[in-house]
Design an enzyme around this catalytic site. Structure first.
Site, mmCIF file in Angstrom:
data_model
loop_
_atom_site.group_PDB
_atom_site.id
_atom_site.type_symbol
_atom_site.label_atom_id
_atom_site.label_comp_id
_atom_site.label_asym_id
_atom_site.label_seq_id
_atom_site.Cartn_x
_atom_site.Cartn_y
_atom_site.Cartn_z
ATOM 1 N N CYS A 301 0.824 -1.113 -0.083
ATOM 2 C CA CYS A 301 -0.035 0.280 -0.043
ATOM 3 C C CYS A 301 0.953 1.051 0.081
ATOM 4 C CB CYS A 301 -0.798 0.083 1.257
ATOM 5 S SG CYS A 301 -1.972 1.252 1.482
ATOM 6 N N ARG A 400 -12.942 1.810 -4.525
ATOM 7 C CA ARG A 400 -12.366 1.689 -3.321
ATOM 8 C C ARG A 400 -11.776 3.047 -2.782
ATOM 9 N NH1 ARG A 400 -7.970 -0.888 -0.580
ATOM 10 N NH2 ARG A 400 -8.696 -2.116 0.923
HETATM 11 P P1 RVP Z 1 -0.647 -6.866 3.795
HETATM 12 O O1 RVP Z 1 -1.159 -8.265 4.751
HETATM 13 O O2 RVP Z 1 0.040 -6.230 4.706
HETATM 14 O O3 RVP Z 1 -0.063 -7.483 2.383
HETATM 15 O O4 RVP Z 1 -2.183 -5.909 3.788
HETATM 16 C C1 RVP Z 1 -3.268 -6.335 3.125
HETATM 17 C C2 RVP Z 1 -4.404 -5.266 3.224
HETATM 18 O O5 RVP Z 1 -3.715 -4.111 2.415
HETATM 19 C C3 RVP Z 1 -5.607 -5.617 2.588
HETATM 20 O O6 RVP Z 1 -6.415 -6.666 3.428
HETATM 21 C C4 RVP Z 1 -6.243 -4.345 2.274
HETATM 22 O O7 RVP Z 1 -7.106 -3.803 3.691
HETATM 23 C C5 RVP Z 1 -5.103 -3.306 1.968
HETATM 24 N N1 RVP Z 1 -4.843 -2.918 0.608
HETATM 25 C C6 RVP Z 1 -5.213 -4.007 -0.443
HETATM 26 N N2 RVP Z 1 -4.984 -3.207 -1.465
HETATM 27 C C7 RVP Z 1 -4.425 -2.192 -1.125
HETATM 28 C C8 RVP Z 1 -3.700 -0.923 -1.787
HETATM 29 O O8 RVP Z 1 -3.576 -1.026 -3.101
HETATM 30 N N3 RVP Z 1 -3.352 0.224 -1.255
HETATM 31 N N4 RVP Z 1 -4.383 -2.108 0.095
#
Ligand code: RVP
Length: 489
Positions: A301, A400
């Site tokens: 993210c 989203r």
């Molecule tokens: P991680 O487990 O740290 O990879 O995080 C997963 C989470 O990141 C997802 O469950 C969602 O809430 C969030 N996410 C998904 N897409 C994105 C993005 O593109 N920023 N973030």
């Protein structure tokens, strides 16, 4: 002044759990936990609603292990409904869409159906009533000579059936006593499904599985903040939990709409993501069944960099959980979890369950194929706010992030909040969950917590410095044999 008033926020690496006097052995720990008002699961781990993480295969594997999968929404409503149904069907002991044959039909027809559907027996049904059963063994010896003979002339007429209320153990006994492999299930005299010994035995392999009251797997599915049509369709398809999936669930239009969503579905409604106490209060006021926390901690993210917005995850979880506990609303910590120790810390500050993207994206059951680079295996993992996700599938990533939802948009019109990449291949979901659960149970043993509630109540944390973090990781050696729970990428 603003800066002086600003609080400090922390994340997983800023704290450690303090070991406490304990009578709890890790093997005796119970990690059952609520993920929403009406659903408790045996393993408090949920797979992310992302198009490189959760489709039916992942959701089935997660439910088998006692966790939960939330099917992503970067696909048409029809496709997502099919995914939900697939999960519900696979966990159902009774096969419900049974292929039957009419007593008047010919052996040739029966044989054709068996070949086409790759099944070895057909219940013979007239007007819903079961009259007999016909198997390959009955047909194959005479198929060349008597193909036009009627099914009713050859079928076995004494059929052992069971009532819908039969338990798996009873069904097994009946099947063994009568030396049969499949049992037609009847309700008020009419055929409603079929039970096979294979499925009953299979069920024993997953004693921890997350199941609904009918014994089928529990499954979640994501919907957009204003996509009521999708929410209703998923609800009708049997989704147990519907998750409104947004990067900013404290958007007040979304908050208001959550109530409308809630009124229109039977499934539990989880809403996220948020990162503050105020957001938790506003959502709880809309009668939601669960809350998801995490603005920007995700491994792929970029929201905190692109928008400069977010709250380090441990503080965010604690703030939200403190409010949610007063109303007994479950809190899911979503994003930023790298190790089992992070799961323990999330629970220690109040989370009831965690959601994982990265750690599960590398499993066999996630969508996509294994890729090999420089002799190592990887799987693709991308943010739902990445360019790839916002322009691929149906482009669901866009709403989203409150951007225009069009899959044919030019890349130049999109402001991504995530990146695309790969993560190491980690084997099966079962192997990954085994390690994570093992780590969590070890942690609870150190903290003297027998249950998740105990852990939330009792756990104590110490604030550490960057030297503490350095000391925590392996140091001053070259790792020669990677541990399955400590990948070095
Ligand atoms: P991680 O487990 O740290 O990879 O995080 C997963 C989470 O990141 C997802 O469950 C969602 O809430 C969030 N996410 C998904 N897409 C994105 C993005 O593109 N920023 N973030």
């Amino acid at each position: 002044k603003k800066l002086k008033e600003a609080e400090t926020a922390y994340t997983f690496d800023d704290f450690l759990l303090v070991p406490q006097a304990s009578l709890v052995e890790p093997k005796d720990v119970i990690i059952k936990s609520k993920v929403s008002k009406n659903h408790e699961i045996n393993v408090p781990i949920i797979s992310s609603a992302m198009d490189t993480v959760t489709e039916s295969e992942m959701a089935i594997a997660m439910a088998q292990e006692g966790g939960l999968g939330v099917i992503h929404r970067n696909m048409s409503i029809k496709d997502q409904v099919e995914q939900v149904k697939r999960v519900k069907r696979s966990g159902d002991l009774t096969i419900r869409d049974v292929i039957t044959i009419n007593p008047e039909a010919s052996l040739r027809e029966a044989h054709e159906i068996m070949e086409r559907e790759n099944i070895s027996g057909l219940p013979v049904v007239d007007n819903g009533n079961i009259l007999g059963i016909i198997s390959r063994r009955d047909i194959e010896p005479i198929i060349n000579s008597e193909a036009e003979k009627k099914v009713e002339e050859v079928m076995t007429k004494e059929v052992v059936t069971v009532d819908e209320s039969v338990t798996p153990a009873e069904a097994l006994d009946i099947a063994y006593e009568n030396k049969i492999e499949r049992l037609p299930v009847v309700k008020e005299g009419k055929l409603v499904g079929i039970l096979t010994i294979k499925d009953i035995l299979e069920r024993k392999r997953y004693p921890n599985a997350s199941r609904d009251e009918k014994g089928r797997f529990i499954v979640g599915a994501a919907t957009g903040p204003f996509d009521l049509e999708r929410a209703k369709a998923l609800d009708n398809a049997g989704a147990d939990i519907i998750a409104i999936d947004s990067a900013h669930a404290h958007n007040l239009h979304l908050v208001k709409y959550a109530k409308i969503m809630k009124k229109n579905i039977d499934a539990d409604l989880i809403v996220g993501n948020i990162a503050t106490a105020k957001a938790a209060e506003d959502l709880i006021a809309q009668d939601v069944d669960g809350i998801k926390v995490g603005i920007g901690p995700g491994s792929m993210c970029t929201t905190r960099i692109i928008a400069g917005v977010g709250v380090p995850q441990l503080t965010a979880i604690a703030e939200v959980a403190d409010v949610a506990k007063e109303y007994d609303i479950p809190v899911i910590a979503d994003g930023g979890i790298r190790y089992s120790g992070d799961i323990a810390k999330a629970i220690a500050v109040g989370a009831d369950a965690v959601m994982l993207g990265n750690l599960l994206a590398g499993t066999y059951e996630s969508p996509g194929d294994v890729v090999i680079m420089n002799g190592r295996k990887y799987k693709q993992y991308r943010g739902m706010g990445s360019l790839g996700a916002m322009t691929g599938g149906i482009g669901a990533g866009t709403d989203r992030y409150f951007q225009e939802p069009q899959s044919h948009m030019k890349h130049t019109k999109i402001v991504p909040e995530g990146v695309e990449g790969v993560v190491p291949y980690r084997g099966t979901v079962s192997e990954v969950i085994f390690q994570l659960v093992g780590g969590l149970k070890a942690s609870m043993g150190y903290c003297g917590a027998k249950t998740i509630k105990d852990m939330q109540r009792k756990a104590k944390l110490v604030r550490i410095t960057s030297s503490g973090i350095k000391e925590s990781h392996p140091h001053d050696l070259l790792i020669t044999n990677e541990s399955p729970n400590y990948p070095t990428m």
